[in-house]
Design a protein around this motif. Structure first.
Motif, PDB file in Angstrom:
ATOM      1  N   CYS A   1       0.832  -1.091   0.031  1.00 58.11           N
ATOM      2  CA  CYS A   1      -0.119   0.041   0.203  1.00 58.11           C
ATOM      3  C   CYS A   1       0.998   1.229  -0.023  1.00 58.11           C
ATOM      4  N   ARG A   2       1.827   1.422   0.792  1.00 55.70           N
ATOM      5  CA  ARG A   2       2.780   2.516   0.981  1.00 55.70           C
ATOM      6  C   ARG A   2       3.513   2.773  -0.400  1.00 55.70           C
ATOM      7  N   PHE A   3       4.096   1.587  -0.958  1.00 53.90           N
ATOM      8  CA  PHE A   3       4.873   1.815  -2.093  1.00 53.90           C
ATOM      9  C   PHE A   3       3.892   2.229  -3.166  1.00 53.90           C
ATOM     10  N   LEU A   4       2.672   1.625  -3.242  1.00 52.11           N
ATOM     11  CA  LEU A   4       1.965   1.933  -4.601  1.00 52.11           C
ATOM     12  C   LEU A   4       0.809   3.142  -4.237  1.00 52.11           C
ATOM     13  N   GLY A   5       0.758   3.524  -3.264  1.00 53.36           N
ATOM     14  CA  GLY A   5      -0.004   4.759  -2.943  1.00 53.36           C
ATOM     15  C   GLY A   5      -1.506   4.434  -2.679  1.00 53.36           C
ATOM     16  N   HIS A   6      -1.829   3.208  -2.363  1.00 50.24           N
ATOM     17  CA  HIS A   6      -3.288   2.705  -1.740  1.00 50.24           C
ATOM     18  C   HIS A   6      -2.995   3.007  -0.248  1.00 50.24           C
ATOM     19  N   THR A   7      -4.549   3.084   0.273  1.00 57.58           N
ATOM     20  CA  THR A   7      -4.727   3.284   1.477  1.00 57.58           C
ATOM     21  C   THR A   7      -4.985   2.059   2.204  1.00 57.58           C
ATOM     22  N   LEU A   8      -4.480   1.744   3.179  1.00 56.45           N
ATOM     23  CA  LEU A   8      -4.944   0.642   4.139  1.00 56.45           C
ATOM     24  C   LEU A   8      -5.815   1.177   4.966  1.00 56.45           C
ATOM     25  N   VAL A   9      -7.125   1.032   4.815  1.00 53.66           N
ATOM     26  CA  VAL A   9      -8.141   1.683   5.544  1.00 53.66           C
ATOM     27  C   VAL A   9      -8.243   0.939   6.869  1.00 53.66           C
ATOM     28  N   LYS A  10      -8.225  -0.446   7.062  1.00 52.11           N
ATOM     29  CA  LYS A  10      -8.364  -1.382   8.358  1.00 52.11           C
ATOM     30  C   LYS A  10      -7.441  -2.262   8.032  1.00 52.11           C
ATOM     31  N   GLN A  11      -7.173  -3.009   9.062  1.00 51.80           N
ATOM     32  CA  GLN A  11      -6.277  -4.034   9.326  1.00 51.80           C
ATOM     33  C   GLN A  11      -6.809  -4.902  10.695  1.00 51.80           C
ATOM     34  N   GLU A  12      -7.230  -6.160  10.593  1.00 52.66           N
ATOM     35  CA  GLU A  12      -7.748  -6.902  11.572  1.00 52.66           C
ATOM     36  C   GLU A  12      -7.228  -8.475  11.467  1.00 52.66           C
ATOM     37  N   GLN A  13      -6.911  -8.995  12.914  1.00 49.38           N
ATOM     38  CA  GLN A  13      -6.661 -10.339  13.059  1.00 49.38           C
ATOM     39  C   GLN A  13      -7.600 -10.997  13.761  1.00 49.38           C
ATOM     40  N   GLU A  14      -8.018 -12.208  13.441  1.00 46.48           N
ATOM     41  CA  GLU A  14      -9.053 -12.974  14.305  1.00 46.48           C
ATOM     42  C   GLU A  14      -8.277 -14.467  14.160  1.00 46.48           C
ATOM     43  N   GLY A  15      -7.705 -14.816  15.287  1.00 46.47           N
ATOM     44  CA  GLY A  15      -6.735 -16.087  15.383  1.00 46.47           C
ATOM     45  C   GLY A  15      -5.902 -16.222  14.388  1.00 46.47           C
ATOM     46  N   ASP A  16      -5.978 -16.930  13.455  1.00 44.38           N
ATOM     47  CA  ASP A  16      -4.957 -17.163  12.524  1.00 44.38           C
ATOM     48  C   ASP A  16      -5.369 -16.578  10.911  1.00 44.38           C
ATOM     49  N   VAL A  17      -6.302 -15.689  11.128  1.00 44.93           N
ATOM     50  CA  VAL A  17      -6.740 -15.259   9.760  1.00 44.93           C
ATOM     51  C   VAL A  17      -6.515 -13.629   9.812  1.00 44.93           C
ATOM     52  N   TYR A  18      -6.184 -13.086   8.646  1.00 44.85           N
ATOM     53  CA  TYR A  18      -6.039 -11.634   8.529  1.00 44.85           C
ATOM     54  C   TYR A  18      -6.858 -10.955   7.414  1.00 44.85           C
ATOM     55  N   TYR A  19      -7.492  -9.913   8.114  1.00 46.25           N
ATOM     56  CA  TYR A  19      -8.353  -9.170   7.087  1.00 46.25           C
ATOM     57  C   TYR A  19      -7.640  -7.775   6.809  1.00 46.25           C
ATOM     58  N   TYR A  20      -7.808  -7.290   5.539  1.00 53.84           N
ATOM     59  CA  TYR A  20      -7.122  -5.919   5.128  1.00 53.84           C
ATOM     60  C   TYR A  20      -8.309  -5.159   4.357  1.00 53.84           C
ATOM     61  N   TRP A  21      -8.676  -4.083   4.581  1.00 56.16           N
ATOM     62  CA  TRP A  21      -9.491  -3.273   3.705  1.00 56.16           C
ATOM     63  C   TRP A  21      -8.498  -2.395   3.118  1.00 56.16           C
ATOM     64  N   ILE A  22      -8.347  -2.272   1.620  1.00 51.79           N
ATOM     65  CA  ILE A  22      -7.266  -1.306   1.001  1.00 51.79           C
ATOM     66  C   ILE A  22      -8.292  -0.644  -0.056  1.00 51.79           C
ATOM     67  N   GLN A  23      -8.002   0.745   0.096  1.00 52.67           N
ATOM     68  CA  GLN A  23      -8.766   1.695  -0.851  1.00 52.67           C
ATOM     69  C   GLN A  23      -7.861   2.065  -1.651  1.00 52.67           C
ATOM     70  N   LYS A  24      -8.259   1.710  -3.241  1.00 50.28           N
ATOM     71  CA  LYS A  24      -7.440   2.209  -4.275  1.00 50.28           C
ATOM     72  C   LYS A  24      -7.107   3.401  -4.468  1.00 50.28           C
ATOM     73  N   ARG A  25      -6.083   3.818  -4.824  1.00 47.31           N
ATOM     74  CA  ARG A  25      -5.584   5.306  -4.946  1.00 47.31           C
ATOM     75  C   ARG A  25      -6.324   5.879  -6.063  1.00 47.31           C
ATOM     76  N   GLU A  26      -6.358   7.165  -6.096  1.00 47.69           N
ATOM     77  CA  GLU A  26      -6.704   8.009  -7.089  1.00 47.69           C
ATOM     78  C   GLU A  26      -5.873   7.966  -8.170  1.00 47.69           C
ATOM     79  N   LYS A  27      -6.334   7.994  -9.605  1.00 49.46           N
ATOM     80  CA  LYS A  27      -5.317   8.051 -10.851  1.00 49.46           C
ATOM     81  C   LYS A  27      -4.701   9.060 -10.660  1.00 49.46           C
TER      82      LYS A  27
END
Length: 77
Positions: free
Chosen positions: A51-77
């Motif tokens: 996300c940092r390298f390509l300019g997208h926004t990592l809106v949220k990151q969660e972990q439940e046990g051994d499962v990881y969840y990410y919500w990524i907002q695509k950057r504007e053009k």
């Protein structure tokens, strides 16, 4: 959290989740949100860097046990 598209990378190991993320993020429109589900612990390092390298926004990151969840907002053009 609301999202427009879903990438389920469960069971895949590095570098596959990030490689799939590259493909999926191209399919959505700018400012839409992609939800990623992963089980590889290395995604906790790799997805924020992606996300940092390509300019997208990592809106949220969660972990439940051994499962990881990410919500990524695509950057504007």
């Amino acid at each position: 959290m609301e999202h427009h598209s879903l990438l389920d990378a469960s069971g895949l190991m590095c570098p596959e989740p990030v490689m799939m993320l590259h493909v999926e993020i191209k399919k959505i429109e700018p400012l839409e949100v992609l939800k990623v589900i992963a089980t590889d612990p290395s995604t906790t390092r790799d997805i924020p860097k992606f996300c940092r390298f390509l300019g997208h926004t990592l809106v949220k990151q969660e972990q439940e046990g051994d499962v990881y969840y990410y919500w990524i907002q695509k950057r504007e053009k």
